[in-house]
Design an enzyme around this catalytic site. Structure first.
Site, PDB file in Angstrom:
ATOM      1  N   GLU A  98       0.820  -1.207   0.000  1.00 58.74           N
ATOM      2  CA  GLU A  98       0.000   0.000   0.000  1.00 58.74           C
ATOM      3  C   GLU A  98       0.863   1.271   0.000  1.00 58.74           C
ATOM      4  OE1 GLU A  98      -3.645  -0.601   2.426  1.00 58.74           O
ATOM      5  OE2 GLU A  98      -2.918   1.215   3.354  1.00 58.74           O
ATOM      6  N   CYS A 113       4.013   8.333   0.693  1.00 63.08           N
ATOM      7  CA  CYS A 113       4.151   7.497   1.889  1.00 63.08           C
ATOM      8  C   CYS A 113       4.233   6.058   1.394  1.00 63.08           C
ATOM      9  CB  CYS A 113       2.917   7.715   2.777  1.00 63.08           C
ATOM     10  SG  CYS A 113       2.897   6.648   4.211  1.00 63.08           S
ATOM     11  N   CYS A 120       2.837  -6.238   9.523  1.00 62.17           N
ATOM     12  CA  CYS A 120       3.808  -5.710  10.487  1.00 62.17           C
ATOM     13  C   CYS A 120       3.713  -6.509  11.780  1.00 62.17           C
ATOM     14  CB  CYS A 120       3.529  -4.234  10.767  1.00 62.17           C
ATOM     15  SG  CYS A 120       4.700  -3.494  11.923  1.00 62.17           S
ATOM     16  N   CYS A 124       0.614  -2.593  16.766  1.00 62.13           N
ATOM     17  CA  CYS A 124       0.032  -1.469  17.510  1.00 62.13           C
ATOM     18  C   CYS A 124      -1.498  -1.593  17.414  1.00 62.13           C
ATOM     19  CB  CYS A 124       0.492  -0.141  16.906  1.00 62.13           C
ATOM     20  SG  CYS A 124       2.284   0.027  16.851  1.00 62.13           S
ATOM     21  N   CYS A 127      -3.689   0.397  14.764  1.00 57.98           N
ATOM     22  CA  CYS A 127      -3.216   0.408  13.375  1.00 57.98           C
ATOM     23  C   CYS A 127      -3.783  -0.783  12.604  1.00 57.98           C
ATOM     24  CB  CYS A 127      -1.688   0.369  13.369  1.00 57.98           C
ATOM     25  SG  CYS A 127      -0.987   0.042  11.748  1.00 57.98           S
ATOM     26  N   CYS A 342      -3.391   3.298   7.748  1.00 58.15           N
ATOM     27  CA  CYS A 342      -2.626   2.515   6.798  1.00 58.15           C
ATOM     28  C   CYS A 342      -2.937   1.042   7.038  1.00 58.15           C
ATOM     29  CB  CYS A 342      -1.141   2.828   6.876  1.00 58.15           C
ATOM     30  SG  CYS A 342      -0.193   1.841   7.976  1.00 58.15           S
TER      31      CYS A 342
HETATM   32  S1  SF4 Z   1       1.766   1.678  13.507  1.00 59.34           S
HETATM   33 FE1  SF4 Z   1       1.242  -0.166  12.304  1.00 59.34          FE
HETATM   34  S2  SF4 Z   1       2.791  -0.323  10.704  1.00 59.34           S
HETATM   35 FE2  SF4 Z   1       3.572   1.119  12.264  1.00 59.34          FE
HETATM   36  S3  SF4 Z   1       4.790  -0.152  13.685  1.00 59.34           S
HETATM   37 FE3  SF4 Z   1       2.702  -0.093  14.552  1.00 59.34          FE
HETATM   38  S4  SF4 Z   1       1.662  -1.910  13.674  1.00 59.34           S
HETATM   39 FE4  SF4 Z   1       3.516  -1.554  12.454  1.00 59.34          FE
END
Ligand code: SF4
Length: 350
Positions: A98, A113, A120, A124, A127, A342
């Site tokens: 993306e 971006c 990932c 988090c 996210c 994202c």
């Molecule tokens: S915000 Fe999302 S992409 Fe960024 S480190 Fe945390 S989980 Fe990974």
């Protein structure tokens, strides 16, 4: 074209001029053709050999059979009311990537971006990418190609690049550093216009500082305490807040580059005046700029909510107008109607 056919061809995107020269000679073309192809890839953003009109038709046919100009394919494109564009690409292995292209007010500056991983591992909780889990590291060429592809589609020259899409860039350190070199040397974007955003992978911050690339380093901090950050940025359990801030001070000492502190504003989670005070003390001796990010709620079931404008302003004033005396900006929203977070496009197409 099937994935198998794609993988049998040599991808010319990301090859250096000597590597391109070796390749063109190996398929029976003159060595000087390499520089012509290089120019079309990086200055004209070509992704189709038929566009390379200074090659003979026969040379183009040979190239089409043996090579490809990039490996990403476009799966989806969404355009926001404010002009922000969001792209979903697929790699030749079918993984989703993306990227976002943002236009600034006078349309004279364009910022990209880009993603560095598929999914990932940091997870988090606010996210969308974090919910995908870690799937794969992108190669250096796959990372840099996102920029060339967006330039090709939009016909706009990208001036700034931020590694803030899917993934933790410093968990894919070698490929990210190589991709910075492609972006800088081949695509031609100045290194001071490149920002890498990390959740705080300390040993890689140290290595990046030693390289002294003169990029901007941003830390996704999101809470000044270990207790709060263990929840919001779980990598904090491995590399606690205080140690990460110390590593940023070292980074500044090595590079003389002011770092950016990213702080997403979540209502009643991390946005109190007390948190602002704690943050002020934490970064008191750090050469940094603070960027407050109003949260984009994904849907009505999202457990997180955006802080009120009044609370964001109060948080900002504590950091700016007291003895902390920090430079603070509030990130201007882009693509709110198509965006939210994202990883959302990838989730939708999963
Ligand atoms: S915000 Fe999302 S992409 Fe960024 S480190 Fe945390 S989980 Fe990974």
């Amino acid at each position: 074209m099937s994935n198998l056919e794609t993988s049998e061809k040599t991808n010319l995107f990301g090859l250096s001029i000597p590597e391109l020269e070796d390749f063109v000679v190996s398929i029976g073309l003159e060595k000087f053709r390499a520089k012509q192809i290089y120019k079309w890839i990086y200055t004209k953003n070509s992704r189709d050999f038929d566009e390379i009109t200074d090659l003979s038709k026969k040379a183009r046919e040979i190239l089409k059979e043996k090579a490809q100009l990039g490996e990403l394919t476009l799966i989806a494109r969404e355009i926001s009311n404010d002009g922000t564009e969001k792209f979903l690409f697929a790699t030749s292995e079918g993984e989703k990537v993306e990227s976002v292209l943002m236009y600034f007010d006078d349309q004279s500056s364009h910022s990209a971006c880009i993603s560095s991983q598929v999914g990932c591992a940091v997870a988090c909780p606010f996210c969308a990418t974090g919910t995908l889990g870690f799937k794969k590291n992108l190669s250096a060429a796959q990372i840099a190609e996102q920029i060339q592809f967006m330039q090709n589609i939009s016909d706009k020259r990208i001036d700034n690049v931020v590694y803030m899409g899917q993934g933790e860039p410093l968990n894919n350190y070698d490929n990210v550093v190589k991709s910075i070199n492609i972006i800088r040397e081949d695509i031609g974007i100045g290194v001071r216009h490149i920002t890498v955003s990390t959740s705080g992978v300390i040993h890689r911050i140290e290595q990046l500082g030693d390289l002294d690339l003169q990029i901007t380093l941003a830390l996704s901090l999101h809470d000044p305490t270990d207790e709060g950050r263990d929840f919001l940025v779980p990598i904090n359990k491995k590399w606690p807040v205080f140690e990460v801030i110390e590593s940023l001070k070292d980074y500044y000492n090595k590079t003389n580059r002011r770092v950016t502190i990213e702080y997403v504003m979540l209502k009643d989670v991390n946005d109190s005046d007390e948190k602002a005070q704690q943050l002020g003390y934490l970064i008191k001796d750090l050469h940094c700029h603070v960027n407050l990010i109003p949260y984009n709620q994904t849907d009505v079931h999202d457990p997180f909510q955006r802080s009120s404008n009044a609370q964001i302003k109060s948080f900002k004033n504590i950091l700016m107008k007291t003895s902390f005396n920090k430079t603070v900006t509030i990130r201007k929203e882009r693509g709110h109607d198509i965006n939210a977070a994202c990883g959302q496009l990838a989730n939708k197409h999963a």
